[in-house]
Write a protein that holds these residues in place. Sequence first.
Motif, PDB file in Angstrom:
ATOM      1  N   MET A  25      -0.817   5.984  -2.420  1.00  0.00           N
ATOM      2  CA  MET A  25      -1.773   6.623  -3.386  1.00  0.00           C
ATOM      3  C   MET A  25      -2.260   7.915  -2.718  1.00  0.00           C
ATOM      4  O   MET A  25      -2.059   8.851  -3.198  1.00  0.00           O
ATOM      5  N   LEU A  32      -5.917   8.227  -0.252  1.00  0.00           N
ATOM      6  CA  LEU A  32      -7.390   8.178  -0.368  1.00  0.00           C
ATOM      7  C   LEU A  32      -8.235   9.232  -0.102  1.00  0.00           C
ATOM      8  O   LEU A  32      -9.186   9.423  -0.841  1.00  0.00           O
ATOM      9  N   HIS A  87       0.760  -0.971  -0.114  1.00  0.00           N
ATOM     10  CA  HIS A  87      -0.035  -0.119  -0.064  1.00  0.00           C
ATOM     11  C   HIS A  87       0.846   1.262   0.034  1.00  0.00           C
ATOM     12  O   HIS A  87       0.391   2.269  -0.392  1.00  0.00           O
ATOM     13  N   ARG A 116      -3.855  11.476   8.516  1.00  0.00           N
ATOM     14  CA  ARG A 116      -3.298  10.842   9.985  1.00  0.00           C
ATOM     15  C   ARG A 116      -2.302  11.855  10.260  1.00  0.00           C
ATOM     16  O   ARG A 116      -1.480  12.412   9.504  1.00  0.00           O
ATOM     17  N   TYR A 134     -13.026  11.616  13.160  1.00  0.00           N
ATOM     18  CA  TYR A 134     -14.225  11.751  13.133  1.00  0.00           C
ATOM     19  C   TYR A 134     -14.889  10.620  12.368  1.00  0.00           C
ATOM     20  O   TYR A 134     -14.320   9.812  11.568  1.00  0.00           O
ATOM     21  N   ASP A 184       3.529   9.691  -0.706  1.00  0.00           N
ATOM     22  CA  ASP A 184       2.424   9.044  -0.208  1.00  0.00           C
ATOM     23  C   ASP A 184       2.033   7.807  -1.261  1.00  0.00           C
ATOM     24  O   ASP A 184       2.261   7.984  -2.424  1.00  0.00           O
ATOM     25  N   GLU A 215     -11.488  10.660  -2.033  1.00  0.00           N
ATOM     26  CA  GLU A 215     -12.767  10.538  -1.185  1.00  0.00           C
ATOM     27  C   GLU A 215     -13.335  12.141  -1.519  1.00  0.00           C
ATOM     28  O   GLU A 215     -14.559  12.235  -1.596  1.00  0.00           O
TER      29      GLU A 215
HETATM   30  C1  GDG Z   1      -1.896   4.044   3.328  1.00  0.00           C
HETATM   31  C2  GDG Z   1      -0.850   4.494   2.514  1.00  0.00           C
HETATM   32  C3  GDG Z   1      -2.637   4.542   0.589  1.00  0.00           C
HETATM   33  C4  GDG Z   1      -8.224   9.809   8.118  1.00  0.00           C
HETATM   34  N1  GDG Z   1      -8.769  10.502   9.175  1.00  0.00           N
HETATM   35  C5  GDG Z   1     -10.085   9.972   9.410  1.00  0.00           C
HETATM   36  C6  GDG Z   1     -10.385   8.926   8.699  1.00  0.00           C
HETATM   37  N2  GDG Z   1      -9.375   8.892   7.823  1.00  0.00           N
HETATM   38  C7  GDG Z   1      -9.330   7.987   6.636  1.00  0.00           C
HETATM   39  C8  GDG Z   1      -9.346   8.684   5.159  1.00  0.00           C
HETATM   40  C9  GDG Z   1      -9.012   7.654   4.453  1.00  0.00           C
HETATM   41  C10 GDG Z   1      -7.928   6.900   5.395  1.00  0.00           C
HETATM   42  O1  GDG Z   1      -8.158   7.291   6.737  1.00  0.00           O
HETATM   43  C11 GDG Z   1      -6.268   7.219   5.186  1.00  0.00           C
HETATM   44  O2  GDG Z   1      -6.021   6.941   3.545  1.00  0.00           O
HETATM   45  P1  GDG Z   1      -4.941   7.469   3.213  1.00  0.00           P
HETATM   46  O3  GDG Z   1      -4.768   6.818   1.718  1.00  0.00           O
HETATM   47  O4  GDG Z   1      -4.944   9.015   2.864  1.00  0.00           O
HETATM   48  O5  GDG Z   1      -3.647   7.379   3.847  1.00  0.00           O
HETATM   49  P2  GDG Z   1      -2.931   6.330   4.808  1.00  0.00           P
HETATM   50  O6  GDG Z   1      -3.531   6.071   6.127  1.00  0.00           O
HETATM   51  O7  GDG Z   1      -1.595   6.470   4.931  1.00  0.00           O
HETATM   52  O8  GDG Z   1      -2.950   4.785   4.003  1.00  0.00           O
HETATM   53  C12 GDG Z   1      -1.620   5.552   1.453  1.00  0.00           C
HETATM   54  C13 GDG Z   1      -3.610   3.668   1.636  1.00  0.00           C
HETATM   55  O9  GDG Z   1      -2.755   2.940   2.480  1.00  0.00           O
HETATM   56  C14 GDG Z   1      -4.479   2.837   0.655  1.00  0.00           C
HETATM   57  O10 GDG Z   1      -3.632   1.856   0.193  1.00  0.00           O
HETATM   58  O11 GDG Z   1      -3.563   5.461  -0.264  1.00  0.00           O
HETATM   59  O12 GDG Z   1      -0.895   5.969   0.341  1.00  0.00           O
HETATM   60  O13 GDG Z   1      -0.041   5.435   3.146  1.00  0.00           O
HETATM   61  O14 GDG Z   1      -9.775   6.850   3.918  1.00  0.00           O
HETATM   62  O15 GDG Z   1     -10.680   8.959   5.157  1.00  0.00           O
HETATM   63  N3  GDG Z   1     -11.587   8.348   8.603  1.00  0.00           N
HETATM   64  C15 GDG Z   1     -12.539   8.775   9.732  1.00  0.00           C
HETATM   65  N4  GDG Z   1     -12.166   9.760  10.597  1.00  0.00           N
HETATM   66  C16 GDG Z   1     -10.849  10.330  10.726  1.00  0.00           C
HETATM   67  O16 GDG Z   1     -10.795  11.196  11.545  1.00  0.00           O
HETATM   68  N5  GDG Z   1     -13.326   7.976   9.537  1.00  0.00           N
END
Ligand code: GDG
Length: 476
Positions: free
Chosen positions: A383, A385, A172, A282, A359, A381, A389
């Motif tokens: 990807m 997400l 990921h 995060r 949240y 990063d 979103e």
């Molecule tokens: C890894 C890779 C790759 C965040 N704060 C809250 C919350 N979130 C959710 C977001 C999103 C997810 O967490 C974060 O996803 P990201 O893709 O932005 O980043 P990573 O956590 O680092 O994920 C990344 C991913 O894996 C998938 O392969 O894209 O590059 O680092 O869905 O909405 N959700 C809620 N409350 C929050 O406060 N409910």
Amino acid sequence: MADSNSPIADSGRSPFVLVANRLPVDRKVDDQGNQVWRTSPGGLVTALEPVMRQHDGTWVGWSGSPDEELAPFTHEHFHLAPVKLSAADIELYYEGFSNATLWPLYHDGVAFPQFHRDWWQAYDRVNRRFAEQAAAVAAEDAVVWVQDYQLQLVPQYLRELRPDLTIGFFLHIPFPPDELFSQLPWRSEIIRGLLGADLIGFQTPAGPANFLRLVRRHLHLRTRSDTVFLPDGRLPKVRTYPISIDAQGFADLATSDEARDYAKKFCEELGNPRRIFLGVDRLDYTKGLIHRIRAFGELFEAGDLDPDHDVFVQVASPSRENVAEYVKLRDEIELMVGRINGDVSRIGRPPILYLHSSYPRLAMAAMYSVADVMVVTPLRDGMNLVCKEYVACRTDQTGALVLSEFAGAAEELRQAYLVNPYDLNGMKSTLLRAANASRREKQRRMRALRKQIFEHDINRWADTFLTDLAQFREAR
Ligand code: GDG
């Protein structure tokens, strides 16, 4: 535990097994005070639910609590096979090798990776344990899909235990270039670990390119196009599968009455500003929060943004709070936001609203739906997400996305306002350009972004990977 759980079905062996660091469930306390499991919200869980149901699949992972010995059980559509982690495993394998060695190393070394032999030993030991659990629950000739950087040795251990299985692996996060990866004292072990899989998937084309180069350089193996030639005759494939989101699910959520109510209240509480800039991440040093906050600080201080009319809301959800770098980062951010707000704010109207909190998904969708400019500027990063979103929630085709070139998503979302987050002046001018763009211009870009995301959603991602994996299985 009092819950709707039932013991795992029949033989306890599944034709489809997913292996991830965490199980797709969290423990909650219900109205009667009982501890119950709840399915965790999240794209991967949503995407895999139909696959798990269709194939009577089993998910192998850690429950989230230390030193807990749990027998396999079933929750909703998921058969769950827990792997026990001791407090020491969590410290050395998870917080140590996974999050303080691999995570920074794989993200361009934006923080210094630490190399400790006892962390590596724990990583090796825990990977073996995950492989043993997967081997125990997989039926004859099953398909096993291993997820992410915490489990890169699982494919090889699993292959040794169960040569009959078809094994896929998906990373990921970014896979780094030779120059960085080669620092790792256990580089050959990791490459060999991954090569236990029949199909190795990465987020962007840089992943396969970097990986294949390392295979040639460190293992002296022959590769052609996306194929590795192994001495035992196996031919693992190395390919790109950009992950995505449940786009329709987010659009539906954003247009629900509850989300509209939440959005209205949110705007009122902010004082109905003319423009809302939003960041959601995060709390992680890879997400570029320091650079982003500095850019906003300068824009407010110079009067390019007006604290009476503009606001920057940064949601930073708590993450990895036992890892030293993350504690340091949180302090740094809070100091910076405090300074800027102290210097610039008017009474009752801080220009930066910093929310160190998690949240519900509904709240996130509501915030996305009213953010005029979404600011996604990671230093690196896999990807990202959040940007996808945001686009999914813009059902009225408005809003502007400012996106880092160093997010995997930038390869697909070419109509975003792309920035180099290290170039502070460039980032500032692009933020203003996005905020001041005409409605027509924003709509043109947003339409293209939405088309991309709705055509390439999470279901397509999972289907493509699993279809390819099934093909290799036929060919074996
Ligand atoms: C890894 C890779 C790759 C965040 N704060 C809250 C919350 N979130 C959710 C977001 C999103 C997810 O967490 C974060 O996803 P990201 O893709 O932005 O980043 P990573 O956590 O680092 O994920 C990344 C991913 O894996 C998938 O392969 O894209 O590059 O680092 O869905 O909405 N959700 C809620 N409350 C929050 O406060 N409910």
